[in-house]
Enzyme design. Structure first.
Site, PDB file in Angstrom:
ATOM      1  N   ASN A 151       0.484  -1.194   0.048  1.00 26.47           N
ATOM      2  CA  ASN A 151      -0.128  -0.400   0.128  1.00 26.47           C
ATOM      3  C   ASN A 151       0.962   1.372   0.112  1.00 26.47           C
ATOM      4  OD1 ASN A 151       0.674  -1.122   2.569  1.00 26.47           O
ATOM      5  ND2 ASN A 151      -0.795   0.411   3.072  1.00 26.47           N
ATOM      6  N   GLU A 181      -3.398  -4.775  -3.054  1.00 28.18           N
ATOM      7  CA  GLU A 181      -3.698  -5.596  -3.898  1.00 28.18           C
ATOM      8  C   GLU A 181      -4.022  -4.659  -5.040  1.00 28.18           C
ATOM      9  OE1 GLU A 181      -5.929  -6.824   0.325  1.00 28.18           O
ATOM     10  OE2 GLU A 181      -5.613  -4.447  -0.647  1.00 28.18           O
TER      11      GLU A 181
END
Length: 135
Positions: free
Chosen positions: A45, A57
Site C-alpha cells: 500500500n 492488492e
C-alpha cells in the site's frame, strides 16, 4: 487443502509489507497475486497526504496487468496485526475483474499464518462484473 502457505510466499509478503508507505494510517499491507501462468507479482500500500492511497492488492494487480497477464489464480494479503485484513470493497471489485470461480483469496496474519481463505463468491457475493455491462 492445506492451511499452510508456501514459505516463499510468506517471505515475499512480509518483505513487500515492509516496503509499504503508510505514514498516515500506520497500517502497512502487502499483497502477492499469482497469475494463471504461475507468475507472481507483489504490491504494497502507498498512502499520500490527501488520504487517497493505493491498496496493496491494487498495486499487485496493476503489476500483473502491466506484465500482460489477465487472470488471477491466487491472491495473498498480509496486514500488520493478528486480525483479519481482508481486501476493501474497491479491491474486492478489482479482484473480481480478473478472477473466476477457482480463484482463491488467502488472508494471513502479521506472522504469515493463514486466517481465512475465500472464493470470489464468498468475498464478493452477487458481484457486478464485465458480463453485467451491455455492449
Amino acid at each position: 487443502m492445506s492451511d499452510a502457505i508456501e514459505p516463499a510466499i510468506v517471505e515475499a509478503l512480509i518483505a513487500v509489507r515492509g516496503c509499504a508507505y503508510a505514514p498516515y494510517s500506520q497500517h502497512p499491507v502487502g499483497a502477492l497475486v499469482e497469475s494463471e501462468s504461475g507468475a507472481r507479482f507483489a504490491g504494497a500500500n502507498v498512502e499520500v497526504a490527501h488520504y487517497k492511497g493505493l491498496c496493496a492488492e491494487a498495486s499487485a494487480i496493476a503489476a500483473m496487468v502491466s506484465a500482460g497477464e489477465r487472470h488471477l489464480r491466487n491472491v495473498y494479503v498480509i496486514g500488520p496485526g493478528e486480525h483479519l485484513c481482508s481486501p476493501c470493497g474497491d479491491c474486492r471489485q478489482r479482484i473480481r475483474e480478473f478472477a473466476d470461480a477457482e480463484t482463491r483469496i488467502h488472508v494471513l496474519n502479521a506472522q504469515g499464518v493463514l486466517l481465512r481463505r475465500y472464493s470470489i463468491e464468498e468475498l464478493l457475493p452477487d458481484a457486478f462484473g464485465p458480463e453485467n455491462l451491455s455492449h
